[in-house]
Design a protein around this motif. Sequence first.
Motif, PDB file in Angstrom:
ATOM      1  N   GLN A  61      33.978  30.905  39.717  1.00 10.22           N
ATOM      2  CA  GLN A  61      35.293  31.054  39.092  1.00 10.22           C
ATOM      3  C   GLN A  61      36.395  31.123  40.150  1.00 10.22           C
ATOM      4  N   ARG A  62      36.097  31.809  41.253  1.00 13.53           N
ATOM      5  CA  ARG A  62      37.056  31.883  42.354  1.00 13.53           C
ATOM      6  C   ARG A  62      37.246  30.502  42.998  1.00 13.53           C
ATOM      7  N   ALA A  63      36.134  29.750  43.092  1.00 13.32           N
ATOM      8  CA  ALA A  63      36.211  28.412  43.665  1.00 13.32           C
ATOM      9  C   ALA A  63      37.050  27.482  42.794  1.00 13.32           C
ATOM     10  N   ILE A  64      36.937  27.644  41.479  1.00 14.30           N
ATOM     11  CA  ILE A  64      37.763  26.860  40.554  1.00 14.30           C
ATOM     12  C   ILE A  64      39.234  27.198  40.763  1.00 14.30           C
ATOM     13  N   ALA A  65      39.520  28.499  40.872  1.00 16.87           N
ATOM     14  CA  ALA A  65      40.910  28.921  41.101  1.00 16.87           C
ATOM     15  C   ALA A  65      41.441  28.330  42.399  1.00 16.87           C
ATOM     16  N   ARG A  66      40.579  28.237  43.383  1.00 13.60           N
ATOM     17  CA  ARG A  66      40.953  27.700  44.696  1.00 13.60           C
ATOM     18  C   ARG A  66      41.020  26.166  44.674  1.00 13.60           C
ATOM     19  N   ASP A  67      40.458  25.561  43.646  1.00 12.07           N
ATOM     20  CA  ASP A  67      40.352  24.102  43.544  1.00 12.07           C
ATOM     21  C   ASP A  67      39.633  23.542  44.768  1.00 12.07           C
ATOM     22  N   ASP A  68      38.524  24.211  45.133  1.00 13.44           N
ATOM     23  CA  ASP A  68      37.768  23.888  46.343  1.00 13.44           C
ATOM     24  C   ASP A  68      36.480  23.177  45.942  1.00 13.44           C
ATOM     25  N   VAL A  69      36.412  21.878  46.150  1.00  7.20           N
ATOM     26  CA  VAL A  69      35.280  21.091  45.663  1.00  7.20           C
ATOM     27  C   VAL A  69      33.972  21.509  46.318  1.00  7.20           C
ATOM     28  N   THR A  70      33.998  21.829  47.598  1.00  8.46           N
ATOM     29  CA  THR A  70      32.773  22.246  48.282  1.00  8.46           C
ATOM     30  C   THR A  70      32.260  23.576  47.739  1.00  8.46           C
ATOM     31  N   ALA A  71      33.174  24.532  47.589  1.00  5.86           N
ATOM     32  CA  ALA A  71      32.772  25.849  47.085  1.00  5.86           C
ATOM     33  C   ALA A  71      32.286  25.766  45.643  1.00  5.86           C
ATOM     34  N   ILE A  72      32.888  24.895  44.851  1.00  8.94           N
ATOM     35  CA  ILE A  72      32.439  24.709  43.465  1.00  8.94           C
ATOM     36  C   ILE A  72      31.002  24.189  43.455  1.00  8.94           C
ATOM     37  N   GLY A  73      30.734  23.199  44.297  1.00  9.61           N
ATOM     38  CA  GLY A  73      29.387  22.653  44.373  1.00  9.61           C
ATOM     39  C   GLY A  73      28.365  23.670  44.842  1.00  9.61           C
ATOM     40  N   ASP A  74      28.725  24.435  45.864  1.00  7.90           N
ATOM     41  CA  ASP A  74      27.816  25.457  46.388  1.00  7.90           C
ATOM     42  C   ASP A  74      27.491  26.506  45.330  1.00  7.90           C
ATOM     43  N   ALA A  75      28.534  27.040  44.688  1.00  9.31           N
ATOM     44  CA  ALA A  75      28.335  28.092  43.695  1.00  9.31           C
ATOM     45  C   ALA A  75      27.561  27.575  42.488  1.00  9.31           C
ATOM     46  N   GLY A  76      27.873  26.347  42.061  1.00  9.95           N
ATOM     47  CA  GLY A  76      27.171  25.775  40.917  1.00  9.95           C
ATOM     48  C   GLY A  76      25.695  25.557  41.204  1.00  9.95           C
ATOM     49  N   TYR A  77      25.397  25.034  42.389  1.00  5.34           N
ATOM     50  CA  TYR A  77      24.003  24.828  42.787  1.00  5.34           C
ATOM     51  C   TYR A  77      23.246  26.154  42.824  1.00  5.34           C
TER      52      TYR A  77
END
Length: 296
Positions: A61-77
């Motif tokens: 959720q924080r990665a989404i707020a940051r709009d950070d594609v790498t962090a979104i992928g990491d957290a989702g995985y």
Amino acid sequence: MRMKKEYAALGLAFALAGCGGGQAVTQPGDTTLSQDMDTAKDAVGLERLSVAEQQYRAAGQRAIARDDVTAIGDAGYNLATVQLDEDKAQDALSTVTATRSALAMRGQTGDDAGLDLVQAGALRRLGRDTEAADAATRAAAAQDPDIVEKAQLIRGLIADDSNDQTTLASVDAYFANLTGKVPTGWTADAKEIAARNLLATGGSTQTAMQDAMQAATIRQTQVDYRDMARALGVAARAADKAGNTQVAAQLYARASQSARQAGDRAAADRWAKRAGTTTVADPFALPAAATTTKKK
């Protein structure tokens, strides 16, 4: 994008559970995101998977707020792999699908081998073996050797379950041709696949049993109990094929008990049926609740 494999089960616990990694994810400028990821990783190490799931979700959720594609992928995985190890295969599959969508919206449209691997593990748990095999084959083409190794393991497990001797033999050859010093977990996977291939091709049941038991011993040392139970099940098959029905029944009963305590209820029930009337007392089970009948 290269997934940072903070945690992977394939215990594939793929089948996923331990596909390498352990690198710390750092997000300069967002200590909250880093702390969420680190807390989740620590929770995994303590086997507090519900806490890890909550923290990886918060990180995402924080990665989404940051709009950070790498962090979104990491957290989702990482979230999907935790869900898989919690035996929530459908949730893991939904997380993979949603993560792919979030990445695509941000321009990440290429295939991601890490997500393919988790998807393969989830689909196999759901009994969708054809789709799982396709996802595992895609993951096996990855650049990351950890992902390739676990993808090959999943391919081998599916091939054995579906009597696909050609694919099983090719996976066995992959493990046999690994060179240099390989991680101990890979050795366990290689031993299990070798045992399965021997049983599928009419090879030595004694060697197959020895290989399976070696895989189980390594996984016991690595605290990989779900995969350990699966190796015990393979050893039981070898004993049964050799005509040692009593030994086979005992191994099936042990595999069932271990799998049940590790949260793999489906495998536990399957092996309990194969154990037949052979049961192993559980000294740690709660006593049967006392019942009283009140007289009117």
